[in-house]
Design a protein around this motif. Structure first.
Motif, mmCIF file in Angstrom:
data_model
loop_
_atom_site.group_PDB
_atom_site.id
_atom_site.type_symbol
_atom_site.label_atom_id
_atom_site.label_comp_id
_atom_site.label_asym_id
_atom_site.label_seq_id
_atom_site.Cartn_x
_atom_site.Cartn_y
_atom_site.Cartn_z
ATOM 1 N N ILE A 1 7.688 0.088 5.746
ATOM 2 C CA ILE A 1 8.952 0.517 5.129
ATOM 3 C C ILE A 1 8.898 2.004 4.777
ATOM 4 O O ILE A 1 7.831 2.605 4.695
ATOM 5 C CB ILE A 1 9.264 -0.303 3.847
ATOM 6 C CG1 ILE A 1 8.172 -0.113 2.779
ATOM 7 C CG2 ILE A 1 9.456 -1.773 4.171
ATOM 8 C CD1 ILE A 1 8.535 -0.728 1.418
ATOM 9 N N CYS B 1 -6.604 3.929 -6.242
ATOM 10 C CA CYS B 1 -7.375 2.883 -5.566
ATOM 11 C C CYS B 1 -7.258 3.127 -4.066
ATOM 12 O O CYS B 1 -6.155 3.384 -3.569
ATOM 13 C CB CYS B 1 -6.785 1.519 -5.940
ATOM 14 S SG CYS B 1 -7.509 0.138 -5.034
ATOM 15 N N GLU C 1 10.016 18.709 4.128
ATOM 16 C CA GLU C 1 10.382 17.682 3.145
ATOM 17 C C GLU C 1 10.108 16.288 3.691
ATOM 18 O O GLU C 1 9.855 15.372 2.932
ATOM 19 C CB GLU C 1 11.853 17.818 2.740
ATOM 20 C CG GLU C 1 12.063 18.969 1.792
ATOM 21 C CD GLU C 1 13.336 18.872 0.979
ATOM 22 O OE1 GLU C 1 14.017 17.835 1.004
ATOM 23 O OE2 GLU C 1 13.658 19.879 0.329
ATOM 24 N N ILE D 1 3.415 17.609 2.906
ATOM 25 C CA ILE D 1 2.762 17.992 1.640
ATOM 26 C C ILE D 1 1.471 17.199 1.423
ATOM 27 O O ILE D 1 1.367 16.374 0.491
ATOM 28 C CB ILE D 1 3.702 17.848 0.424
ATOM 29 C CG1 ILE D 1 5.149 18.138 0.826
ATOM 30 C CG2 ILE D 1 3.203 18.703 -0.728
ATOM 31 C CD1 ILE D 1 5.779 19.369 0.325
ATOM 32 N N VAL E 1 0.870 -1.186 0.000
ATOM 33 C CA VAL E 1 0.000 0.000 0.000
ATOM 34 C C VAL E 1 0.904 1.232 0.000
ATOM 35 O O VAL E 1 1.664 1.448 0.949
ATOM 36 C CB VAL E 1 -0.955 0.014 1.211
ATOM 37 C CG1 VAL E 1 -1.915 1.206 1.098
ATOM 38 C CG2 VAL E 1 -1.724 -1.288 1.313
ATOM 39 N N GLY F 1 -1.013 13.859 -1.657
ATOM 40 C CA GLY F 1 -1.359 12.466 -1.354
ATOM 41 C C GLY F 1 -0.883 11.932 -0.023
ATOM 42 O O GLY F 1 -1.155 10.773 0.311
#
Ligand code: FDA
Length: 398
Positions: free
Chosen positions: A369, A129, A342, A165, A9, A169
């Motif tokens: 991860i 998705c 960042e 940010i 994901v 997303g």
């Protein structure tokens, strides 16, 4: 219900890399991302040229509550390994500063390289998705409800990144999932971010906006101390530039910053020497040692007379001038926040993850991860190196 060996994901740096390796090792891999555009953080990274690794990356370039955790993954997938991959794909690159490697042309090349590696591994990609639910299945593995249907997956890799940010997303999905499965979260904080100051404290320096100079900057104490010799940039609201971005990862609310604005110069000795050997004015001479705007602002700040000839300057004033430039202490009132950061500092506590496989010690088959984990690199390609190294460790173990 579709079956996969591994569902990743988050199709950012870590997720794409993990999926490609796992696919090429023969696993049936699904890669899911909720964003419309692929790997937007790679695209905007390094000013569009992606500082994709740092030749000199070592564990000492990373912050974590558990500093030794990153050693294993970083040792098993090194900057040299990633450089070889970049070279195999014919991507031209150059070293800019202190081991930082950038694409000659565009960060898009790194994204395309990662996509090709996924294609070579037969990775199935679903994007956009969303994942509505993810639970442990009675038959083993995980049941995942997605906007494109139900999935049964033997293992799941959470590679949803950090919180910075949000408009491209970033989400806290990975952190919430970790918490739901009982994992502790190290408080997420914006890092590699410009710092701000109370308007009244900053007013005397606001006129320096746009000025950039090398400084030595430090903050914190003991093991939590950061010290960097890098460029500083004055802005209308505060300070930015590599020196500040680096120190922001060490800074916590209420702490002072210590700045040396002339790090390569023994200013007191230089001013004493000028007093003995020059008849020029203080303002002119200080401007030979520092950027002239800074020299002028500092003389005004200390209410000294810029037009005083050097021999007539008081020793005490010259010493005060040197000390105030070599030991400038100031207290930020905050940072520019997630909008400008960042990276995220903090994340899933590594003390309940395997350093070999990044697998949860609470939930077998669940891995975390990349940036969602409490491992944060300095500025300079280290965060991507962690994304690659943690992804490789996970994919090989899965
Ligand atoms: P990354 O953020 O890359 O990917 C996470 C993915 O998960 C995204 O695609 C997101 O859409 C997806 N996602 C999130 N929530 C989801 C959900 N609920 N469902 C499905 N998908 C979800 N580092 C460096 O080393 N060199 C550099 O030059 C730069 N430059 C740079 C510039 C700027 C402006 C920023 C913001 C950041 C950098 N970085 C950097 C940091 C670097 O981009 C970052 O550390 C890595 O991209 C982290 O990789 P991850 O794969 O962990 O997250």
């Amino acid at each position: 219900m579709q079956n996969f060996d591994l569902t990743v994901v988050g199709a950012g740096a870590a997720g794409l890399f993990c999926a490609g390796i796992a696919g090429q090792l023969g696993l049936r891999v699904l890669l899911i991302d909720h964003a419309d555009k692929l790997a937007e953080k790679i695209r905007i990274s390094g000013g569009g040229r992606c500082n994709f690794t740092n030749r000199e990356a070592t564990p000492s370039n990373f912050l974590s509550e558990n500093p030794n955790f990153c050693r294993s993954a970083l040792a098993r997938y090194t900057p040299k390994d990633f450089i070889e991959l970049v070279q195999r794909h014919g991507i031209a690159f150059h070293e800019k500063h202190k081991g930082q490697l950038f694409c000659d042309h565009s960060s898009e090349q790194i994204i395309q390289m990662l996509v090709k590696e996924c294609d070579a591994g037969g990775v199935e990609r679903w994007q956009p998705c969303t994942v509505a639910d993810l639970r442990q299945a009675a038959v083993g593995g995980f049941e995942i409800e997605t906007s494109r249907g139900q999935v049964l997956s033997r293992r799941v890799v959470v590679a949803t990144g950090g919180l910075s940010i949000p408009k491209i997303g970033a989400s806290d999905w990975g952190l919430r999932l970790a918490q739901r499965f009982g994992h502790r979260i190290v408080e997420p904080r914006p890092a590699l971010v410009p710092l701000t100051f109370a308007p009244e404290d900053w007013a005397p320096f606001a006129e320096l906006a746009g000025l950039s100079l090398p400084v030595e900057l430090s903050c914190g104490q003991g093991k939590a101390k950061g010290r960097f010799l890098e460029d500083l940039l004055f802005t209308h609201r505060g300070l930015s530039g590599p020196a500040i971005l680096q120190i922001s990862s060490f800074w916590t609310e209420g702490q002072d910053l210590q700045l040396d604005l002339a790090p390569e110069t023994d200013l007191a000795a230089a001013l004493r020497d000028l007093k003995a050997n020059s008849r020029r004015h203080l303002g002119n001479e200080l401007a030979t040692l520092l950027p002239s705007r800074l020299a002028q602002a500092w003389i005004e700040r200390l209410k000294l007379d810029a037009s005083r000839p050097m021999p007539e300057c008081k020793d005490k004033d010259l010493q005060t001038l040197a000390d105030s430039l070599k030991r400038w202490t100031l207290k930020p009132n905050g940072s520019e926040g997630w909008r400008k950061a960042e990276v995220m500092r903090g994340g899933v506590d590594t003390r309940e993850l395997s350093s070999q496989s990044l697998e949860s010690q609470r939930v077998p088959g669940l891995h975390f991860i990349g940036e969602v984990v409490d491992v944060t690199g300095w500025l300079g390609g280290y965060n991507f190196q962690w994304a690659w190294a943690s992804a490789a460790a996970c994919a090989r173990a899965a």
